[in-house]
Design a protein around this motif. Structure first.
Motif, PDB file in Angstrom:
ATOM      1  N   TYR A  88     -83.143  20.943  20.341  1.00  0.00           N
ATOM      2  CA  TYR A  88     -82.576  21.171  21.669  1.00  0.00           C
ATOM      3  C   TYR A  88     -81.126  20.712  21.751  1.00  0.00           C
ATOM      4  O   TYR A  88     -80.342  21.276  22.522  1.00  0.00           O
ATOM      5  CB  TYR A  88     -83.433  20.490  22.734  1.00  0.00           C
ATOM      6  CG  TYR A  88     -84.599  21.357  23.133  1.00  0.00           C
ATOM      7  CD1 TYR A  88     -84.446  22.406  24.027  1.00  0.00           C
ATOM      8  CD2 TYR A  88     -85.857  21.165  22.566  1.00  0.00           C
ATOM      9  CE1 TYR A  88     -85.503  23.224  24.363  1.00  0.00           C
ATOM     10  CE2 TYR A  88     -86.920  21.974  22.892  1.00  0.00           C
ATOM     11  CZ  TYR A  88     -86.731  23.015  23.793  1.00  0.00           C
ATOM     12  OH  TYR A  88     -87.785  23.846  24.115  1.00  0.00           O
ATOM     13  N   LEU A  89     -80.738  19.751  20.959  1.00  0.00           N
ATOM     14  CA  LEU A  89     -79.320  19.406  20.867  1.00  0.00           C
ATOM     15  C   LEU A  89     -78.529  20.581  20.293  1.00  0.00           C
ATOM     16  O   LEU A  89     -77.437  20.910  20.781  1.00  0.00           O
ATOM     17  CB  LEU A  89     -79.127  18.155  20.012  1.00  0.00           C
ATOM     18  CG  LEU A  89     -79.568  16.833  20.635  1.00  0.00           C
ATOM     19  CD1 LEU A  89     -79.471  15.700  19.624  1.00  0.00           C
ATOM     20  CD2 LEU A  89     -78.723  16.500  21.864  1.00  0.00           C
ATOM     21  N   LEU A  90     -79.083  21.216  19.264  1.00  0.00           N
ATOM     22  CA  LEU A  90     -78.433  22.399  18.704  1.00  0.00           C
ATOM     23  C   LEU A  90     -78.399  23.532  19.716  1.00  0.00           C
ATOM     24  O   LEU A  90     -77.398  24.262  19.815  1.00  0.00           O
ATOM     25  CB  LEU A  90     -79.169  22.834  17.438  1.00  0.00           C
ATOM     26  CG  LEU A  90     -78.623  24.077  16.728  1.00  0.00           C
ATOM     27  CD1 LEU A  90     -77.181  23.866  16.279  1.00  0.00           C
ATOM     28  CD2 LEU A  90     -79.503  24.444  15.528  1.00  0.00           C
ATOM     29  N   PHE A  91     -79.463  23.680  20.491  1.00  0.00           N
ATOM     30  CA  PHE A  91     -79.498  24.719  21.530  1.00  0.00           C
ATOM     31  C   PHE A  91     -78.396  24.502  22.557  1.00  0.00           C
ATOM     32  O   PHE A  91     -77.715  25.448  22.971  1.00  0.00           O
ATOM     33  CB  PHE A  91     -80.867  24.711  22.210  1.00  0.00           C
ATOM     34  CG  PHE A  91     -80.917  25.527  23.472  1.00  0.00           C
ATOM     35  CD1 PHE A  91     -80.991  26.907  23.420  1.00  0.00           C
ATOM     36  CD2 PHE A  91     -80.875  24.908  24.711  1.00  0.00           C
ATOM     37  CE1 PHE A  91     -81.028  27.658  24.588  1.00  0.00           C
ATOM     38  CE2 PHE A  91     -80.915  25.644  25.880  1.00  0.00           C
ATOM     39  CZ  PHE A  91     -80.990  27.036  25.819  1.00  0.00           C
ATOM     40  N   VAL A  92     -78.184  23.260  22.959  1.00  0.00           N
ATOM     41  CA  VAL A  92     -77.131  22.962  23.936  1.00  0.00           C
ATOM     42  C   VAL A  92     -75.762  23.295  23.361  1.00  0.00           C
ATOM     43  O   VAL A  92     -74.899  23.875  24.043  1.00  0.00           O
ATOM     44  CB  VAL A  92     -77.207  21.478  24.363  1.00  0.00           C
ATOM     45  CG1 VAL A  92     -75.990  21.093  25.194  1.00  0.00           C
ATOM     46  CG2 VAL A  92     -78.489  21.215  25.150  1.00  0.00           C
ATOM     47  N   VAL A  93     -75.542  22.953  22.096  1.00  0.00           N
ATOM     48  CA  VAL A  93     -74.261  23.256  21.457  1.00  0.00           C
ATOM     49  C   VAL A  93     -74.043  24.769  21.392  1.00  0.00           C
ATOM     50  O   VAL A  93     -72.943  25.269  21.671  1.00  0.00           O
ATOM     51  CB  VAL A  93     -74.208  22.637  20.051  1.00  0.00           C
ATOM     52  CG1 VAL A  93     -72.972  23.112  19.300  1.00  0.00           C
ATOM     53  CG2 VAL A  93     -74.202  21.120  20.139  1.00  0.00           C
ATOM     54  N   ILE A  94     -75.084  25.521  21.038  1.00  0.00           N
ATOM     55  CA  ILE A  94     -74.969  26.976  20.984  1.00  0.00           C
ATOM     56  C   ILE A  94     -74.622  27.535  22.358  1.00  0.00           C
ATOM     57  O   ILE A  94     -73.760  28.418  22.488  1.00  0.00           O
ATOM     58  CB  ILE A  94     -76.277  27.591  20.453  1.00  0.00           C
ATOM     59  CG1 ILE A  94     -76.463  27.257  18.976  1.00  0.00           C
ATOM     60  CG2 ILE A  94     -76.281  29.106  20.651  1.00  0.00           C
ATOM     61  CD1 ILE A  94     -77.796  27.708  18.413  1.00  0.00           C
ATOM     62  N   ALA A  95     -75.260  27.025  23.404  1.00  0.00           N
ATOM     63  CA  ALA A  95     -74.986  27.496  24.756  1.00  0.00           C
ATOM     64  C   ALA A  95     -73.545  27.190  25.163  1.00  0.00           C
ATOM     65  O   ALA A  95     -72.855  28.038  25.747  1.00  0.00           O
ATOM     66  CB  ALA A  95     -75.962  26.855  25.740  1.00  0.00           C
TER      67      ALA A  95
END
Length: 315
Positions: A295-302
């Motif tokens: 989810y940290l990676l998801f936030v960065v992608i967003a």
């Protein structure tokens, strides 16, 4: 004016077919049939997409591990402890830096290579254009295992194609995949070669969608080839550039196959990525920590995608 007269006027003013405010009509047959036909997809989406996403988000706030799979409701909530632990993990921070390096260098190189190839095919190469399209796009659909075999041969320190060519001019090439300095650039080169074909196809479609009259008008005004491309063609390609940069950026932020197959994250974690380290944590059974990293990676992608939309949107 009487009440009956007012009701009669309101009935005349109300658009035909629209239900009154007192009561809504029940679903007509067409709408009901549409919902019945969509019901299997909705159920599958909730069961296999939305459900796992919500469940994994909940897992990131627990201490669930592999041993807890038999009793998943007996785990303890830990709040944001997994997120704090991930951000304080030295290997995770190293993986984040490696991923940032891969994206910042790889995405522009991929877009430039793709745009250059698209311009050459659209403006220069007229014969055998389909053959070049297939040749450029072939690495995109080729198995990563086959690509790894090719690039291991090219980058082999002893009898590799690249070091052999460098030896012809008196340069002693390094052990590319075992060097902390050259391992990541080698993976970036492989990723650009593998992925620029898909962006090239999109750019070529965008170029062929621009009317020829636009370039002819610039030529009549005395603009050179570079000026026409810079001030006429490139601005019209802004939606295409936005789409390709977003898609390529999302893919590169999740890069996993290149280090997993070629270097296993080495040497000394110099090529480990966030996706690969998250995969390793899942393998170790640290499910709560691994989902937090996801989810940290998801936030960065967003965030990166939002920035790209802000910078490259049509003005």
């Amino acid at each position: 004016m009487s009440t009956a007269t007012l009701q009669e006027k309101s009935a005349r003013v109300r658009p035909p077919g629209r239900p009154s405010a007192r009561g809504r009509r029940p679903l007509d047959r067409q709408t009901l049939a549409a919902w019945i036909l969509a019901l299997p997809f909705v159920l599958l989406f909730l069961a296999f997409s939305a459900g796992p996403v919500i469940g994994s988000l909940g897992m990131s706030f627990t201490d669930i591990k592999q041993r807890d799979l038999r009793t998943p409701f007996a785990v303890n909530g830990v709040g944001i402890e997994n997120y704090v632990k991930a951000l304080s993990d030295e290997t995770f921070r190293r993986a984040a830096l490696n991923t940032a390096y891969f994206v910042v260098v790889g995405v522009p190189l991929t877009l430039v290579a793709a745009l250059g190839a698209a311009v050459l095919l659209d403006r220069g190469v007229k014969k055998f254009q389909s053959l070049f399209k297939v040749a450029y796009y072939l690495p995109v659909v080729t198995s990563i295992v086959a690509i790894a075999v090719i690039w291991r041969f090219v980058l082999s320190p002893d009898a590799g194609l690249l070091n052999t060519v460098l030896g012809w001019v008196g340069i002693d090439g390094p052990n590319w995949l075992a060097s902390k300095t050259w391992a990541m650039p080698s993976l970036i080169a492989m990723a650009v070669w593998r992925n620029f074909g898909s962006a090239m196809i999109i750019f070529l479609a965008g170029l062929q969608g621009i009317p020829q009259s636009v370039e002819e008008a610039g030529q009549l005004d005395g603009a050179g080839s570079w000026q026409r491309f810079r001030y006429l063609i490139l601005p019209l390609l802004r939606p295409t550039v936005l789409f390709t940069s977003v898609v390529t950026g999302i893919g590169y932020l999740q890069f996993f196959e290149e280090p997993f197959v070629m270097t296993q994250g080495g040497p000394l974690n110099s090529t480990v990525s966030v996706s690969m380290y998250t995969y390793q944590q899942f393998g170790f059974g640290n499910y709560g920590l691994a989902t937090a990293m996801s989810y940290l990676l998801f936030v960065v992608i967003a965030v990166v995608t939002f920035i790209q939309f802000r910078l490259l949107r049509e003005k």
